[in-house]
Design a protein around this motif. Structure first.
Motif, short mmCIF file in Angstrom:
data_model
loop_
_atom_site.label_atom_id
_atom_site.label_comp_id
_atom_site.label_asym_id
_atom_site.label_seq_id
_atom_site.Cartn_x
_atom_site.Cartn_y
_atom_site.Cartn_z
N MET A 21 0.83 -1.21 0.00
CA MET A 21 0.00 0.00 0.00
C MET A 21 0.87 1.26 0.00
O MET A 21 1.89 1.30 0.67
CB MET A 21 -0.91 -0.01 1.23
N ILE A 22 0.41 2.26 -0.76
CA ILE A 22 1.18 3.50 -0.81
C ILE A 22 0.61 4.45 0.26
O ILE A 22 -0.57 4.80 0.21
CB ILE A 22 1.08 4.14 -2.20
N PRO A 23 1.44 4.87 1.23
CA PRO A 23 0.90 5.76 2.27
C PRO A 23 0.58 7.15 1.70
O PRO A 23 1.31 7.66 0.85
CB PRO A 23 2.03 5.84 3.30
N LYS A 24 -0.49 7.76 2.20
CA LYS A 24 -0.92 9.08 1.73
C LYS A 24 0.15 10.12 1.97
O LYS A 24 0.21 11.15 1.28
CB LYS A 24 -2.21 9.50 2.45
N SER A 25 1.01 9.87 2.96
CA SER A 25 2.05 10.84 3.32
C SER A 25 3.22 10.83 2.31
O SER A 25 4.09 11.68 2.36
CB SER A 25 2.59 10.50 4.70
N HIS A 26 3.21 9.85 1.40
CA HIS A 26 4.33 9.79 0.44
C HIS A 26 4.33 11.05 -0.41
O HIS A 26 3.28 11.49 -0.89
CB HIS A 26 4.16 8.55 -0.45
N PRO A 27 5.52 11.70 -0.57
CA PRO A 27 5.55 12.97 -1.30
C PRO A 27 5.05 12.87 -2.75
O PRO A 27 4.63 13.86 -3.33
CB PRO A 27 7.03 13.39 -1.26
N ARG A 28 5.09 11.68 -3.32
CA ARG A 28 4.62 11.55 -4.71
C ARG A 28 3.40 10.63 -4.76
O ARG A 28 3.20 9.88 -5.70
CB ARG A 28 5.77 11.07 -5.60
N TYR A 29 2.57 10.75 -3.73
CA TYR A 29 1.39 9.87 -3.58
C TYR A 29 0.52 9.86 -4.84
O TYR A 29 0.19 8.81 -5.39
CB TYR A 29 0.58 10.31 -2.35
N GLU A 30 0.17 11.09 -5.31
CA GLU A 30 -0.78 11.15 -6.43
C GLU A 30 -0.23 10.50 -7.70
O GLU A 30 -0.92 9.77 -8.41
CB GLU A 30 -1.17 12.59 -6.72
N SER A 31 1.05 10.78 -7.94
CA SER A 31 1.69 10.22 -9.13
C SER A 31 1.73 8.68 -9.04
O SER A 31 1.45 7.97 -10.01
CB SER A 31 3.09 10.83 -9.23
N LEU A 32 2.05 8.18 -7.83
CA LEU A 32 2.12 6.72 -7.66
C LEU A 32 0.73 6.07 -7.77
O LEU A 32 0.59 4.99 -8.32
CB LEU A 32 2.78 6.38 -6.32
N MET A 33 -0.27 6.78 -7.28
CA MET A 33 -1.64 6.25 -7.40
C MET A 33 -2.07 6.18 -8.87
O MET A 33 -2.75 5.25 -9.30
CB MET A 33 -2.63 7.10 -6.60
N ALA A 34 -1.67 7.20 -9.64
CA ALA A 34 -2.00 7.20 -11.07
C ALA A 34 -1.36 5.99 -11.74
O ALA A 34 -1.98 5.32 -12.57
CB ALA A 34 -1.53 8.50 -11.72
N ARG A 35 -0.09 5.69 -11.36
CA ARG A 35 0.56 4.50 -11.90
C ARG A 35 -0.26 3.24 -11.60
O ARG A 35 -0.42 2.37 -12.44
CB ARG A 35 1.94 4.30 -11.25
N GLU A 36 -0.75 3.17 -10.35
CA GLU A 36 -1.54 2.00 -9.96
C GLU A 36 -2.78 1.87 -10.86
O GLU A 36 -3.15 0.78 -11.27
CB GLU A 36 -1.99 2.10 -8.50
#
Ligand code: PTJ
Length: 249
Positions: A1-16
């Protein structure tokens, strides 16, 4: 799971979402490469909607509301990233969704239509009974009552050839493309240099704000829009960001 606190959260979620799209058979494997290219340009523009992109998004909303026959073109990346948001925009501006693919297979067209329907899409054009003149690849296949007849077409993540052909047919083409240097960006009537994930909700927000305006007021918003200037401003923004990086290293 990608934590919301990750500085590149949105970009990583888009990859998912894109990876999930490939798993479901909605997005092409080439779509992964396209997303990587988009990410690189997003990084360069600062991963935010710039002022010039916001202006283009407002003009795009006004153009879609002014259109007699607007259509929203959907490909595998757009369906995976912003399927739901495209349906909302489609409802706000009364524009049907039309699946149009570069790496076309009937199986993927059907899967994308099924995906959109499962998200609540009701306004879909589904035939492929006309051809865009001058295009040799499968993106030429369109619906006679959809893209073929449209006066305004929104084309997220486009390839340059079809954009040029649609402009050649006399249509207003609104492109969403993070690369201001791409052939699509250069040939579209209105180019939104922004991530599709931010751009589509922004266009919808403007459409909601503007939908009660008179035609003349909408025309005032569109008047004087200069796409060359929009692209120059996007390139300047990239330049400015790169220079600020020199200062930091
Ligand atoms: O689903 P299909 O078969 O129609 O194929 C769709 C893709 C996107 C694979 C196909 O059209 C393609 O190969 O596109 P290109 O030529 O790679 O162009 C995609 C453009 O979209 C590039 O200029 C990217 O910078 C840009 N882009 C990628 N991801 C995003 C993006 N622009 C906005 N938001 C993004 N998330």
């Amino acid at each position: 799971m990608i934590p919301k606190s990750h500085p590149r959260y949105e970009s990583l979620m888009a990859r998912e979402l894109i990876v999930e799209g490939v798993r479901k058979g909605i997005t092409s494997t080439q779509g992964l490469i396209a997303q990587g290219r988009g990410e690189a340009f997003d990084y360069l523009i600062g991963e935010k909607t710039t002022e010039s992109a916001l202006r283009a998004e407002k003009v795009a909303a006004a153009k879609l509301l002014l259109a007699k026959k607007p259509v929203i073109s959907v490909n595998g990346n757009a369906a995976a990233l912003v399927g739901f948001e495209l349906i909302r925009l489609s409802e706000l501006v009364n524009a049907p969704l039309e699946v149009n693919l570069f790496h076309r297979t009937e199986e993927r067209v059907n899967k994308i239509m099924g995906h959109l329907r499962s998200l609540g899409a009701k306004n879909l054009v589904t035939k492929n009974d006309a051809l865009i003149p001058g295009l040799e690849h499968d993106r030429a296949k369109v619906d006679r009552d959809g893209i073929f007849a449209a006066d305004v077409v929104l084309v997220p993540l486009e390839d340059g050839d079809r954009c040029k052909a649609l402009v050649g047919m006399g249509k207003t083409v609104i492109a969403i493309d993070l690369n201001p240097l791409s052939r699509t960006a250069q040939c579209a009537t209105i180019t939104i240099v922004d991530n599709i994930i931010r751009a589509v909700p922004n266009i919808s927000k403007f459409a909601e704000e503007l939908k009660e305006l008179e035609q003349e007021q909408l025309k005032d918003i569109v008047m004087g829009y200069d796409n060359k200037q929009t692209l120059s401003l996007a390139i300047e923004e990239i330049n400015k960001n790169l220079i600020s990086f020199i200062g930091r290293s």
